[in-house]
Each structure stands twice: as structure tokens, then as C-alpha cells.
Design a protein around this motif. Sequence first.
Motif, PDB file in Angstrom:
ATOM      1  N   ILE A 127     -31.807 -11.998  24.205  1.00 27.21           N
ATOM      2  CA  ILE A 127     -32.395 -10.612  24.864  1.00 27.21           C
ATOM      3  C   ILE A 127     -33.899 -10.505  24.517  1.00 27.21           C
ATOM      4  O   ILE A 127     -34.645 -10.023  25.257  1.00 27.21           O
ATOM      5  N   GLY A 128     -34.422 -11.058  23.300  1.00 20.34           N
ATOM      6  CA  GLY A 128     -36.023 -10.864  23.093  1.00 20.34           C
ATOM      7  C   GLY A 128     -36.627 -11.833  24.129  1.00 20.34           C
ATOM      8  O   GLY A 128     -37.677 -11.375  24.874  1.00 20.34           O
ATOM      9  N   LEU A 129     -36.061 -12.870  24.860  1.00 18.41           N
ATOM     10  CA  LEU A 129     -36.545 -13.796  25.749  1.00 18.41           C
ATOM     11  C   LEU A 129     -36.524 -12.784  27.319  1.00 18.41           C
ATOM     12  O   LEU A 129     -37.552 -12.996  27.971  1.00 18.41           O
ATOM     13  N   GLN A 130     -35.488 -12.202  27.421  1.00 17.39           N
ATOM     14  CA  GLN A 130     -35.368 -11.233  28.577  1.00 17.39           C
ATOM     15  C   GLN A 130     -36.306 -10.206  28.690  1.00 17.39           C
ATOM     16  O   GLN A 130     -37.058 -10.031  29.555  1.00 17.39           O
ATOM     17  N   ILE A 131     -36.390  -9.614  27.596  1.00 16.42           N
ATOM     18  CA  ILE A 131     -37.697  -8.572  27.545  1.00 16.42           C
ATOM     19  C   ILE A 131     -39.069  -9.058  27.276  1.00 16.42           C
ATOM     20  O   ILE A 131     -39.850  -8.675  28.505  1.00 16.42           O
ATOM     21  N   LEU A 132     -39.328 -10.183  27.018  1.00 13.33           N
ATOM     22  CA  LEU A 132     -40.651 -10.707  26.785  1.00 13.33           C
ATOM     23  C   LEU A 132     -41.224 -11.362  28.405  1.00 13.33           C
ATOM     24  O   LEU A 132     -41.968 -11.008  28.862  1.00 13.33           O
ATOM     25  N   THR A 133     -39.967 -12.300  28.877  1.00 11.60           N
ATOM     26  CA  THR A 133     -40.563 -12.856  30.292  1.00 11.60           C
ATOM     27  C   THR A 133     -40.420 -11.792  31.125  1.00 11.60           C
ATOM     28  O   THR A 133     -41.263 -11.914  32.185  1.00 11.60           O
ATOM     29  N   PHE A 166     -22.341 -21.131  20.079  1.00 10.42           N
ATOM     30  CA  PHE A 166     -23.775 -21.296  19.802  1.00 10.42           C
ATOM     31  C   PHE A 166     -24.476 -20.326  20.852  1.00 10.42           C
ATOM     32  O   PHE A 166     -25.391 -19.739  20.371  1.00 10.42           O
ATOM     33  N   ALA A 167     -24.113 -19.981  22.039  1.00  4.21           N
ATOM     34  CA  ALA A 167     -24.513 -18.915  22.931  1.00  4.21           C
ATOM     35  C   ALA A 167     -24.735 -17.518  22.268  1.00  4.21           C
ATOM     36  O   ALA A 167     -25.404 -16.703  22.218  1.00  4.21           O
ATOM     37  N   ALA A 168     -23.322 -17.289  21.641  1.00  6.07           N
ATOM     38  CA  ALA A 168     -23.130 -16.038  20.798  1.00  6.07           C
ATOM     39  C   ALA A 168     -24.256 -15.846  19.952  1.00  6.07           C
ATOM     40  O   ALA A 168     -24.649 -14.737  19.317  1.00  6.07           O
ATOM     41  N   ARG A 169     -24.613 -16.951  19.168  1.00  4.87           N
ATOM     42  CA  ARG A 169     -25.314 -17.190  17.897  1.00  4.87           C
ATOM     43  C   ARG A 169     -26.853 -16.755  18.335  1.00  4.87           C
ATOM     44  O   ARG A 169     -27.761 -16.109  17.676  1.00  4.87           O
ATOM     45  N   MET A 170     -27.311 -16.915  19.858  1.00  7.64           N
ATOM     46  CA  MET A 170     -28.467 -17.103  20.373  1.00  7.64           C
ATOM     47  C   MET A 170     -28.649 -15.711  21.109  1.00  7.64           C
ATOM     48  O   MET A 170     -29.709 -15.416  21.596  1.00  7.64           O
ATOM     49  N   ILE A 171     -27.755 -14.754  20.976  1.00  4.36           N
ATOM     50  CA  ILE A 171     -27.734 -13.344  21.600  1.00  4.36           C
ATOM     51  C   ILE A 171     -29.076 -12.837  21.313  1.00  4.36           C
ATOM     52  O   ILE A 171     -29.894 -12.212  22.344  1.00  4.36           O
ATOM     53  N   PRO A 172     -29.469 -12.423  20.039  1.00  2.08           N
ATOM     54  CA  PRO A 172     -30.838 -11.931  19.625  1.00  2.08           C
ATOM     55  C   PRO A 172     -32.076 -12.624  20.365  1.00  2.08           C
ATOM     56  O   PRO A 172     -32.843 -11.939  20.980  1.00  2.08           O
ATOM     57  N   THR A 173     -32.014 -13.873  20.468  1.00  2.00           N
ATOM     58  CA  THR A 173     -32.858 -14.570  20.991  1.00  2.00           C
ATOM     59  C   THR A 173     -33.165 -14.593  22.456  1.00  2.00           C
ATOM     60  O   THR A 173     -34.108 -14.408  23.079  1.00  2.00           O
ATOM     61  N   VAL A 177     -33.749 -23.190  24.957  1.00  2.00           N
ATOM     62  CA  VAL A 177     -32.861 -22.522  23.767  1.00  2.00           C
ATOM     63  C   VAL A 177     -31.704 -23.128  23.763  1.00  2.00           C
ATOM     64  O   VAL A 177     -31.153 -23.609  22.689  1.00  2.00           O
ATOM     65  N   ALA A 178     -30.937 -23.685  25.014  1.00  2.00           N
ATOM     66  CA  ALA A 178     -29.652 -24.139  25.054  1.00  2.00           C
ATOM     67  C   ALA A 178     -29.791 -25.491  24.386  1.00  2.00           C
ATOM     68  O   ALA A 178     -28.859 -26.196  23.515  1.00  2.00           O
ATOM     69  N   ASP A 179     -30.886 -26.386  24.820  1.00  2.04           N
ATOM     70  CA  ASP A 179     -31.134 -27.663  24.122  1.00  2.04           C
ATOM     71  C   ASP A 179     -31.575 -27.886  22.601  1.00  2.04           C
ATOM     72  O   ASP A 179     -31.155 -28.644  21.948  1.00  2.04           O
ATOM     73  N   ARG A 180     -32.523 -27.234  22.516  1.00  2.00           N
ATOM     74  CA  ARG A 180     -33.361 -27.340  21.139  1.00  2.00           C
ATOM     75  C   ARG A 180     -32.910 -26.332  20.218  1.00  2.00           C
ATOM     76  O   ARG A 180     -33.362 -26.332  19.183  1.00  2.00           O
ATOM     77  N   GLY A 181     -32.064 -25.251  20.634  1.00  2.00           N
ATOM     78  CA  GLY A 181     -31.532 -24.248  19.497  1.00  2.00           C
ATOM     79  C   GLY A 181     -33.144 -23.531  19.096  1.00  2.00           C
ATOM     80  O   GLY A 181     -32.928 -23.102  17.912  1.00  2.00           O
ATOM     81  N   ILE A 182     -34.077 -23.324  20.065  1.00  3.40           N
ATOM     82  CA  ILE A 182     -35.051 -22.383  19.668  1.00  3.40           C
ATOM     83  C   ILE A 182     -34.821 -21.153  19.409  1.00  3.40           C
ATOM     84  O   ILE A 182     -34.349 -20.531  20.277  1.00  3.40           O
ATOM     85  N   GLY A 183     -34.924 -20.417  18.193  1.00  2.00           N
ATOM     86  CA  GLY A 183     -34.458 -19.224  17.936  1.00  2.00           C
ATOM     87  C   GLY A 183     -35.660 -18.131  18.149  1.00  2.00           C
ATOM     88  O   GLY A 183     -35.226 -16.864  18.191  1.00  2.00           O
ATOM     89  N   ASN A 184     -36.735 -18.531  18.149  1.00  2.00           N
ATOM     90  CA  ASN A 184     -38.010 -17.648  18.414  1.00  2.00           C
ATOM     91  C   ASN A 184     -38.228 -17.214  19.898  1.00  2.00           C
ATOM     92  O   ASN A 184     -38.779 -18.516  20.427  1.00  2.00           O
ATOM     93  N   PRO A 185     -38.291 -16.576  20.296  1.00  2.00           N
ATOM     94  CA  PRO A 185     -38.367 -16.299  21.926  1.00  2.00           C
ATOM     95  C   PRO A 185     -39.972 -16.667  22.171  1.00  2.00           C
ATOM     96  O   PRO A 185     -40.354 -17.353  23.253  1.00  2.00           O
ATOM     97  N   VAL A 186     -40.793 -16.248  21.323  1.00  2.00           N
ATOM     98  CA  VAL A 186     -42.190 -16.740  21.538  1.00  2.00           C
ATOM     99  C   VAL A 186     -42.582 -18.313  21.565  1.00  2.00           C
ATOM    100  O   VAL A 186     -43.238 -18.603  22.421  1.00  2.00           O
ATOM    101  N   ASP A 187     -41.826 -19.050  20.738  1.00  2.00           N
ATOM    102  CA  ASP A 187     -41.907 -20.361  20.691  1.00  2.00           C
ATOM    103  C   ASP A 187     -41.287 -21.115  22.039  1.00  2.00           C
ATOM    104  O   ASP A 187     -41.624 -22.068  22.515  1.00  2.00           O
ATOM    105  N   ALA A 188     -39.965 -20.256  22.383  1.00  2.00           N
ATOM    106  CA  ALA A 188     -39.718 -20.845  23.654  1.00  2.00           C
ATOM    107  C   ALA A 188     -40.342 -20.754  24.918  1.00  2.00           C
ATOM    108  O   ALA A 188     -40.545 -21.818  25.721  1.00  2.00           O
TER     109      ALA A 188
END
Length: 246
Positions: free
Chosen positions: A114-120, A105-112, A149-160
Motif C-alpha cells: 500500500i505504501g509503495l502504491q501511494i509513493l510511486t 508472504f504477500a499478505a504480510r507485505m500488504i502495508p509495504t 518486494v517479492a524476491d527480497r522481502g524489502i519491507g520499507n517502500p522507500v528502500d524498494a
Amino acid sequence: MAKFDMGAAWEDSVALLKSHTTLTGTIAAVFLFLPSLAVAWFGPAPIEPPQGATLEQISTTFQQNVWQMLPYQLTVAVFAVVGTVAILRLWLSRTATSVGEALAFAARMIPTLIGLQILTGLIVGIGFVLLIIPGLYLIGRLALVSPLVADRGIGNPVDAIRTSWDMTRDNGWAIFFFLLLVTIVIVIIMLILMGVVSVVTGTGPGIGHIVSGFLESALGVAATMVTIAISAAAYRQLATRASTFE
């Protein structure tokens, strides 16, 4: 909006740290401890400024150190975010989850991630530019992005980010100060232990470098695990209270 309860969050953090210890310990060892230890032992030695260096020389040396460490730190950061989300997945999952499933699951969310790290990073950085205080507040408001992200699987960094902002409304400062208090305690403990080790073994090449690198990595992982648990506990508390009052 329900108020954040620091006492309840700390009790839940301790409970989380005690749960799934074998599974979370395995992930922490591979994704948090070993990469950090590898850099501590085998990464480039810091460049020292010349004796009697000017401010410009010190600044240049600092920049050289940053650039030579950047690839190593980025690699460690990628391992860390994957490990963090996998651990959160185990803690927050409502059904039985294996280490393999959590890591997949975590591997699938890597793009999200990375996007979160940059945006936050950009958001908090802008906050610090604005006289520091806004940056501190933003840390509290964005503390729930990884658990979301971990609980709800939110794929869009902006939504998270937007969901964390909504969930922490009226609680940003409380969450920040809770994180700050725990961080201060952890830093004091780390400084004491590192100081004792440096006196006993030294920090130069050889045994001192090996022991200090091992201890620094181990303490860093312990601090990271506590921080992850706090963010998970804050998320569980605010998510539960939000659903109760809906």
C-alpha cells in the motif's frame, strides 16, 4: 551499468508465463479475475450525462462516476497487489514455494505494498505534472519495485524505490518503451475482441452485459499477467547482470 536487452526480457517473460501455470493461474483467478468480474457484473452502472450536457455537467457526471466506483476500485486494487506479489514470489523464488506460502508472504507485505502504491503514484504523478515526459521516464525507473518486494522481502517502500532506481540506472527509457510496445499490442487485441463481442451480443443489460464483463475481466487479467512477467524478467536480467559486474 549493463544495458537492458528487450529480446532477452521478452523470451524470459514467455518462459515465466509458461512456468507454474496451475499455481499462478489459481492465484490470478481468485485475486485478479474474480474481483474484477464481480465489479463488472454487480458494480454500480455508470451515470450518464443528460442529453446536450454542458461541459460543467459532463465534469460533474465524471466526478460522480469516480466517487461511486472508488470503493470498488480500491478493493480490486488490494486484491490485485496481493495476487501480483504472490505470483512474483512463485516466479522468483529460489526454492520450492507453495501457493499458501506465496499468499501468506504477500499478505504480510500488504502495508509495504500500500505504501509503495501511494509513493510511486505520487512520484509518477508529479512527473506527469512536469510536462508528462518525466512521468513516462519514472515508470521505467520504478518498474522493479514489486519484484524487489517479492524476491527480497524489502519491507520499507522507500528502500524498494531506491533499489529499483539504482538497478534501472541508464535503462529507464528502454524499460518504459518495452512496456509501452507490449501495452499497445495488448490494447489493440483487446479492442478488436471487445468490438467483435459488442457487435455479436451487444453491451446492454442481459447477455451482452454478462459476456462483455466476462471478456473484459479475462482480457484484463491476461494483460496484467504479461505486465507482471515483463517486470519480473526485467528484474531478473538486471539483478543478474548487476551481480556479474560487481
